[in-house]
Design a protein around this motif. Structure first.
Motif, short mmCIF file in Angstrom:
data_model
loop_
_atom_site.label_atom_id
_atom_site.label_comp_id
_atom_site.label_asym_id
_atom_site.label_seq_id
_atom_site.Cartn_x
_atom_site.Cartn_y
_atom_site.Cartn_z
N VAL A 164 -14.35 -20.28 -34.71
CA VAL A 164 -13.29 -20.30 -35.71
C VAL A 164 -12.77 -21.73 -35.90
O VAL A 164 -12.58 -22.20 -37.02
CB VAL A 164 -12.13 -19.36 -35.30
N ARG A 165 -12.62 -22.44 -34.79
CA ARG A 165 -12.11 -23.81 -34.87
C ARG A 165 -13.11 -24.70 -35.63
O ARG A 165 -12.71 -25.53 -36.44
CB ARG A 165 -11.87 -24.36 -33.47
N GLU A 166 -14.36 -24.47 -35.34
CA GLU A 166 -15.41 -25.22 -36.03
C GLU A 166 -15.38 -24.92 -37.53
O GLU A 166 -15.34 -25.82 -38.37
CB GLU A 166 -16.75 -24.79 -35.43
N ALA A 167 -15.35 -23.63 -37.85
CA ALA A 167 -15.45 -23.21 -39.25
C ALA A 167 -14.24 -23.66 -40.07
O ALA A 167 -14.37 -23.97 -41.26
CB ALA A 167 -15.57 -21.68 -39.31
N THR A 168 -13.05 -23.68 -39.46
CA THR A 168 -11.84 -23.96 -40.23
C THR A 168 -11.51 -25.45 -40.31
O THR A 168 -10.58 -25.84 -41.01
CB THR A 168 -10.62 -23.26 -39.59
N GLY A 169 -12.25 -26.26 -39.52
CA GLY A 169 -11.95 -27.69 -39.53
C GLY A 169 -10.88 -28.08 -38.52
O GLY A 169 -10.41 -29.22 -38.50
N LEU A 170 -10.49 -27.12 -37.67
CA LEU A 170 -9.50 -27.47 -36.64
C LEU A 170 -10.15 -28.31 -35.54
O LEU A 170 -9.49 -29.06 -34.85
CB LEU A 170 -8.88 -26.20 -36.05
N LYS A 171 -11.48 -28.14 -35.41
CA LYS A 171 -12.18 -29.01 -34.45
C LYS A 171 -12.62 -30.24 -35.27
O LYS A 171 -13.37 -30.11 -36.23
CB LYS A 171 -13.41 -28.27 -33.90
N TYR A 172 -12.08 -31.37 -34.92
CA TYR A 172 -12.31 -32.57 -35.75
C TYR A 172 -13.21 -33.54 -35.04
O TYR A 172 -13.51 -33.38 -33.87
CB TYR A 172 -10.96 -33.23 -36.10
#
Ligand code: ADP
Ligand code: TRP
Length: 323
Positions: free
Chosen positions: A315-323
């Motif tokens: 989810v973090r990857e998909a939403t851009g929360l993982k930068y």
């Protein structure tokens, strides 16, 4: 592959036999036939409860009750909601996808306001947290009462919207709504419910259980008069705890006349005592060893957290929360 069945139970104290036959027994059966995910929804309780000691007590009590009634941590995922903080992270992300208009239509929120409960943001956002519980665990099926049906529809909407925007990450869960017949009557003949004060508690003192059973409301037919078993609370409750032959035997005695309500209540009381005796013993044993319960919950949280963590990485990857 086995289906994932998920349910959350708010810790509200004093489980009654309506809760058991209406929901818990079914959950226990799912342990064998499905992958069961079952948790104590203490974060949801926080929307209406702000007494810390009370919340702790109720949370441990709910866990103890469920374990005593047959929830087996080796056969299912069993944990306390707040022990998996990834869920609240997902709830935030889902809130950001959800139009205000959809949340404002939630019946349960509107109902609580009508009942005079001071609304807080948590209560308003309750469906997003519930959706997060369901989606983070990739549940296939969610058995819910009619009152929770709309929340499940909202969870489905959120899953579909998320998947459309960010790619297919979440399963879209299916509701499973038991039919009306599954409503267990209370001592006054209405649906058994804490709110109606018509319950027969499972783990209450013997005297309390006896008083509840002997207080079941009946018509005023005398001992010798024939009585209709259908819709008769004594018979409806008795039937839940026997095979069909024994239930029919009671129905026949009622129809024939000669069986008074007092004696029938005594038969029912005995049946309840016999049915719940092993659970009550297990309950006492767990209450004597609260550390056992805490260890089970800690292990359960660890097991489910490993899965939630994996989903949240995606989810973090998909939403851009993982930068
Ligand atoms: P209560 O009405 O006593 O507050 P809850 O709303 O906390 O009970 O219900 C917890 C669970 O038990 C729900 O899944 C609900 O569907 C089930 N349940 C409660 N009462 C009954 C009943 N009388 N018959 C069938 N199921 C019930
Ligand atoms: N809101 C549910 C109730 O009050 C409890 C709950 C929280 C739940 N999260 C859930 C039920 C997820 C099913 C799935 O009964």
């Amino acid at each position: 592959m086995k289906k994932r069945v998920l349910s959350g139970i708010q810790p509200s104290g004093n489980l009654h036999i309506g809760n058991y036959f209406g929901m818990i027994k079914r959950m226990i059966e799912y342990q064998e036939s499905s992958d069961l995910f079952l948790f104590v929804a203490n974060l949801h309780s926080l929307t209406t409860l702000s007494d810390a000691e009370e919340l702790k007590r109720l949370t441990l009590e709910a866990a103890t009750d469920l374990l005593a009634l047959g929830v087996d941590p080796d056969l299912c995922y069993f944990w306390v909601q707040s022990d998996v903080p990834e869920t609240t992270e997902l709830a935030w992300i889902l809130s950001c996808l959800t139009p205000m208009g959809l949340m404002e239509r939630a019946h349960s929120y509107k109902d609580k306001i009508v009942k005079g409960i001071q609304p807080n943001l948590g209560l308003f956002n309750y469906p997003a947290l519930m959706a997060a519980d369901i989606l983070i665990n990739q549940a296939d099926v969610v058995p819910v009462g009619k009152d929770q049906k709309q929340h499940l529809e909202m969870a489905r909407d959120m899953a579909i919207k998320f998947n459309n925007i960010y790619g297919e990450i979440f399963k879209v869960p299916e509701p499973e709504i038991p039919d009306e017949i599954a409503v267990i009557p209370g001592t006054d003949g209405q649906k058994m419910s804490k709110s109606y004060k018509n319950t027969i508690p499972i783990f209450g003192e013997d005297a309390v259980i006896k008083k509840a059973v002997m207080g079941i409301v009946t018509d005023s037919k005398g001992v010798d008069e024939p009585k209709n078993p259908e819709g008769n609370t004594i018979y409806e409750l008795y039937k839940l705890m026997t095979g069909p032959a024994e239930a029919k035997a009671l129905a026949d005695r009622f129809k024939k006349g000669g069986l008074g309500y007092g004696d029938a209540k005594k038969m029912l009381l005995e049946k309840i005592q016999k049915t719940f005796k092993p659970y009550r013993e297990k309950h006492q044993e767990l209450k004597n060893h609260p550390k056992k319960v805490e260890t089970i919950l800690a292990k359960g949280a660890e097991k489910v957290r490993a899965l939630s963590h994996q989903t949240m990485l995606r989810v973090r990857e998909a939403t851009g929360l993982k930068y």
